[in-house]
Design a protein around this motif. Structure first.
Motif, PDB file in Angstrom:
ATOM      1  N   LYS A   1      -0.306  11.119  10.386  1.00 53.58           N
ATOM      2  CA  LYS A   1       1.152  11.001  10.315  1.00 53.58           C
ATOM      3  C   LYS A   1       1.577   9.534  10.372  1.00 53.58           C
ATOM      4  CE  LYS A   1       2.022  15.396  12.556  1.00 53.58           C
ATOM      5  NZ  LYS A   1       2.170  15.997  13.874  1.00 53.58           N
ATOM      6  N   GLY A   2       2.589   9.200   9.621  1.00 51.94           N
ATOM      7  CA  GLY A   2       3.120   7.837   9.632  1.00 51.94           C
ATOM      8  C   GLY A   2       4.492   7.833   8.998  1.00 51.94           C
ATOM      9  N   SER A   3       5.406   7.007   9.549  1.00 43.44           N
ATOM     10  CA  SER A   3       6.771   6.992   9.002  1.00 43.44           C
ATOM     11  C   SER A   3       6.764   6.495   7.561  1.00 43.44           C
ATOM     12  CB  SER A   3       7.662   6.078   9.847  1.00 43.44           C
ATOM     13  OG  SER A   3       7.527   6.406  11.193  1.00 43.44           O
ATOM     14  N   HIS A   4       5.891   5.538   7.270  1.00 43.97           N
ATOM     15  CA  HIS A   4       5.835   4.977   5.917  1.00 43.97           C
ATOM     16  C   HIS A   4       4.370   4.767   5.540  1.00 43.97           C
ATOM     17  CE1 HIS A   4       7.092   2.896   2.383  1.00 43.97           C
ATOM     18  NE2 HIS A   4       6.572   1.752   2.756  1.00 43.97           N
ATOM     19  N   LYS A   5       4.020   5.110   4.300  1.00 44.39           N
ATOM     20  CA  LYS A   5       2.622   4.953   3.890  1.00 44.39           C
ATOM     21  C   LYS A   5       2.534   4.140   2.599  1.00 44.39           C
ATOM     22  CE  LYS A   5       1.178   9.373   5.862  1.00 44.39           C
ATOM     23  NZ  LYS A   5       0.484  10.648   5.697  1.00 44.39           N
ATOM     24  N   VAL A   6       1.618   3.177   2.566  1.00 41.99           N
ATOM     25  CA  VAL A   6       1.308   2.500   1.307  1.00 41.99           C
ATOM     26  C   VAL A   6      -0.193   2.601   1.044  1.00 41.99           C
ATOM     27  CG1 VAL A   6       3.246   0.866   1.222  1.00 41.99           C
ATOM     28  CG2 VAL A   6       1.198   0.237   2.431  1.00 41.99           C
ATOM     29  N   GLY A   7      -0.542   2.523  -0.233  1.00 44.87           N
ATOM     30  CA  GLY A   7      -1.930   2.780  -0.615  1.00 44.87           C
ATOM     31  C   GLY A   7      -2.039   4.228  -1.063  1.00 44.87           C
ATOM     32  N   LEU A   8      -3.204   4.556  -1.587  1.00 48.59           N
ATOM     33  CA  LEU A   8      -3.387   5.872  -2.202  1.00 48.59           C
ATOM     34  C   LEU A   8      -3.312   7.021  -1.192  1.00 48.59           C
ATOM     35  CD1 LEU A   8      -4.157   7.436  -4.811  1.00 48.59           C
ATOM     36  CD2 LEU A   8      -6.546   7.071  -4.212  1.00 48.59           C
ATOM     37  N   THR A   9      -2.427   7.973  -1.468  1.00 45.62           N
ATOM     38  CA  THR A   9      -2.429   9.249  -0.749  1.00 45.62           C
ATOM     39  C   THR A   9      -2.303  10.346  -1.809  1.00 45.62           C
ATOM     40  OG1 THR A   9      -0.026   9.228  -0.494  1.00 45.62           O
ATOM     41  CG2 THR A   9      -1.306   8.383   1.351  1.00 45.62           C
ATOM     42  N   ILE A  10      -2.689  11.557  -1.450  1.00 48.30           N
ATOM     43  CA  ILE A  10      -2.563  12.681  -2.392  1.00 48.30           C
ATOM     44  C   ILE A  10      -1.819  13.796  -1.675  1.00 48.30           C
ATOM     45  CG2 ILE A  10      -3.788  14.219  -3.973  1.00 48.30           C
ATOM     46  CD1 ILE A  10      -6.221  12.416  -3.764  1.00 48.30           C
TER      47      ILE A  10
END
Lengths: 209, 562
Positions: free
Chosen positions: B111-120
């Motif tokens: 879990k994270g409020s904001h994500k950068v980098g590849l997620t699916i």
């Protein structure tokens, strides 16, 4: 032929055929060494399944050292099962020990279900195992979820997985199920998984590509 | 603010994210940085005490999945516990710098409020959180030419320019580890990291031995030390004995990352292949000569400090694909491995001469002469940071003004595009053009074929044509939504893109999509895929427009209007 005899240290021990189920010298000392060798941490999330009650000394030592451990014992020899129950009625009070006679009851026991639904390991007591390796191997395959029936049981014990049907990937039922079974599942089956569990399944599947 | 950086490959990849970590530290001083890495990279932990480390027991997880003796769900619970523990930290920002599906799913699970980098996501759609990480996936991973350095991509992707100049302190355990070797460092010391993680990237031991003999002849006052990890000791002993056979005394030190860092802090020079040690050297400010062979792609992973040297074969196949074996290295009759031909192009004398020049200090003039002399065999680059702020391997062999300008123009276009500068009310075209011209001044030139202004006018015309062509292709692609005449439209798009292919590298990617459709004889288009291609075409047009503005600004600059 079954003999109940005394060790050099004066403890009652058991001999089935030509096999002694514990040390003839000092079974309590041997039990201490055995427990040390298992590297049990005693953490709350560690489940242990013991294959073999032997003459019971290693079980007593285990309980003494880890009174809060979540564990269960399977024993293939009725004689050994009875010997342990008689010799250590208090020391092993309320420790679930199951023999071939009460195996169905054992497999559905609440402690077994609790252990199977978390992270666990099977520890083998070699002297007991050698007396009936086929019985233990089959049981191990089921309990580890490495047989199709066993895996279906594991699925039933987990939220979101219960709706999934374990399909055999080959014609040979003797093959063991692998993580590839998730590739065959319909999206609707995986839809029951919580986000965390869904992503974990997907991540782990990548590790064995 | 709590930040989790996920780097789930090797130790070298973790080190590549260091400029980004330092940038986060600088720009978010109140931030607490956590790092999730594979257990194999745990040796780096003593060097980065400002980071809170978490480890993925990758081998144990893999064993649990495949081994019959382990419960089917054990790895699931093990990884689940790690994820739960990380979720307990309540991260504000997750940065996944690993471009693998495993890391993408894992980042999705945390879990994270904001994500950068590849997620699916659960619909199998990839998300990047930043145009820079999308660039990493769509362009760099697809084999795009001359990409940005990974350290730059990670930093800009995280939202901050990279920090170029930072220092790390040696770890106490490293200092302790090298105590027995301190006598070696009393004289000027050259460290040699001869082994890499991939046999394709290794230079032949015979060549190493010859190079070390020549280095010793040219520099009798120095110590030569073979450096390696403990598990490399036996192989390095073989190299040491080969050196002895040639009459060259070399020392051998195998140690941890901390120990290697302490040695690098004291050494005068490192010669290395593409290894994590070269990244450590750049952090320790130890001058480095990088021998780039096999699949080593120095544009992405070169030594991230200025004034280091990179040598790469001039063979057309260099660098080759990471996953395939060398096409030209056949096993010898005795089945012993043969070094790839790209390694054979690098001569021991050249390496020895480079070492000598580097040890003499600033010798870039002589290095340029060397680069010219060996041009037919190897390409020699000097690392630097461009005035625009990104890492750049500056060729030491001479190039035409046009080549240098075109390359700088392309980089600046990408940078402005990926930073979304063109959406700003007032974009910094003037500043960027001045940076381009500064970069041009620092390059060495062959004779120019035509004057710069004429070249800029030609470029402007070409860009205008490309924009018009792209607009018509975009209009054509919108008609692909209907099945009518899909085949004919597809042919038109392919022909149009083939004409354009040299104008923008991204066009190659879009073309490959269309060609795949064409070869499969698909007339039914999947909407998400079609939308993706249409987005890509818009990106290409945007890039052309940025490039056009830069060219026009450059024309004004040339005419003295700015």
């Amino acid at each position: 032929m079954i003999d109940e005899i005394f060790s050099q240290s004066g403890n009652r021990i058991l001999k089935i055929g030509s096999n002694y189920l514990c040390s003839r010298m000092d079974p309590r000392k041997e039990a201490r060494v055995w427990v040390d060798a298992q590297k049990i941490t005693g953490s709350f999330n560690e489940g242990i399944i013991i294959f073999g009650a032997g003459a019971g000394y290693h079980l007593v030592e285990l309980r003494r050292r880890f009174p809060l451990l979540n564990w269960v014992v399977f024993e293939s020899q009725m004689r050994s099962y009875r010997f342990v129950q008689q010799l250590f009625p208090l020391e092993l009070f309320e420790i679930p020990i199951f023999s071939p006679d009460d195996l169905p009851l054992g497999l559905s026991h609440s402690v077994v279900s609790k252990i199977l639904s978390g992270q666990f390991r099977i520890i083998i007591h070699s002297s007991s195992y050698q007396l009936n390796p086929d019985w233990y191997d089959k049981l191990k395959s089921y309990l580890l979820g490495r047989s199709y029936e066993g895996l279906q049981r594991h699925f039933h014990l987990r939220k979101g997985f219960a709706e999934m049907k374990v399909l055999c990937l080959s014609d040979n039922r003797e093959d063991h199920p692998s993580w590839k079974i998730f590739d065959r599942m319909q999206t609707s089956e995986l839809a029951h998984l919580l986000d965390r569990d869904y992503f974990l399944v997907k991540a782990l599947r990548e590790l064995i590509r | 603010m709590k930040i989790l950086v996920i780097s789930a490959l090797r130790a070298g990849d973790v080190l590549l994210s260091l400029p980004m970590l330092m940038s986060l530290k600088k720009n978010i001083p109140e931030g607490k940085i956590h790092l999730l890495v594979n257990q194999e990279a745990s040796g780096l932990a003593p060097l980065l005490p400002f980071v809170e480390w978490h480890f993925i027991e990758r081998r144990e997880l893999q064993a649990g999945l495949g081994e019959y003796e382990v419960p089917f769900f054990n790895s699931f619970h093990q990884l689940g516990r790690l994820v739960d523990q990380l979720n307990g930290e309540s991260f504000d920002l997750l940065i996944n710098v690993t471009q693998t599906r495993f890391s993408a799913w894992l980042t999705s699970a945390i879990k994270g409020s904001h994500k950068v980098g590849l997620t699916i996501d659960r619909n199998n759609l990839c998300r990047y959180g930043s145009p820079w990480f999308r660039y990493l996936n769509d362009y760099v991973a697809e084999g795009g030419q001359s990409p940005f350095h990974l350290s730059d991509i990670f930093s800009y992707g995280a939202g901050f320019p990279p920090v170029h100049d930072f220092q790390l302190n040696a770890a106490p355990e490293g200092e302790l580890e090298i105590l027995p070797h301190l006598n070696l460092l009393e004289k000027p010391t050259v460290l040699i990291q001869a082994l890499t993680s991939d046999s394709k990237k290794n230079w032949d031991f015979n060549r190493w031995a010859e190079a070390l003999r020549d280095i010793r002849l040219l520099n009798p006052q120095i110590n030569l030390v073979l450096l390696g990890a403990p598990f490399e000791r036996e192989s390095l002993k073989t190299l040491a004995s080969m050196c002895e056979d040639l009459g060259v005394a070399v020392s051998l030190v195998t140690c941890s990352f901390s120990g290697a860092f302490s040695l690098l802090k004291r050494a005068q020079l490192l010669i290395s292949g593409d290894t994590s040690i070269k990244h450590l050297a750049s952090i320790a400010s130890c001058p480095t000569i990088e021998l780039s062979m096999g699949s080593s792609h120095f544009y992405k992973t070169g030594v991230y400090r200025p004034n280091n040297i990179i040598v790469q074969s001039a063979l057309a196949c260099a660098p080759c694909s990471h996953s395939n074996p060398c096409r030209f290295a056949f096993p010898a009759p005795d089945q012993s491995p043969i070094s790839p031909p790209c390694g054979d192009e690098i001569s021991p004398e050249l390496v020895a001469t480079l070492v000598t020049q580097m040890l003499r200090g600033d010798a870039s003039l002589n290095l340029k002469e060397l680069a010219e002399e060996f041009r037919s065999e190897v390409l020699i680059y000097q690392t630097q940071f461009s005035p625009s702020g990104y890492w750049w391997p500056q060729p030491l062999f001479s190039q035409s003004v046009e080549e240098v300008l075109a390359r700088s123009l392309e980089k600046s276009t990408w940078k402005m595009f990926l930073n979304r500068d063109h959406f700003q009310l007032v974009a910094q075209y003037g500043t960027e053009v001045r940076n381009i011209l500064l970069a041009v001044k620092s390059a060495s030139f062959a004779n120019s074929t035509k004057d710069l202004m004429t070249w800029l006018i030609d470029l402007e015309k070409a860009e205008q044509c490309s924009i018009r062509e792209m607009e018509s292709l975009q209009a054509l692609s919108r008609r692909l939504n209907s099945r009518d005449q899909a085949k004919a439209i597809l042919k038109g798009l392919i022909a149009g893109l083939k004409n354009q292919i040299n104008q923008d590298e991204n066009e190659r990617l879009v073309l490959s999509h269309f060609l795949a459709w064409d070869s499969e004889d698909k007339v039914k288009f999947e909407m998400p895929e079609l939308r993706h291609i249409q987005d890509k075409m818009k990106e290409i047009k945007d890039k052309h427009q940025i490039r056009l503005k830069l060219i026009r600004t450059m024309q004004c600059e040339q005419q003295g209007w700015i």
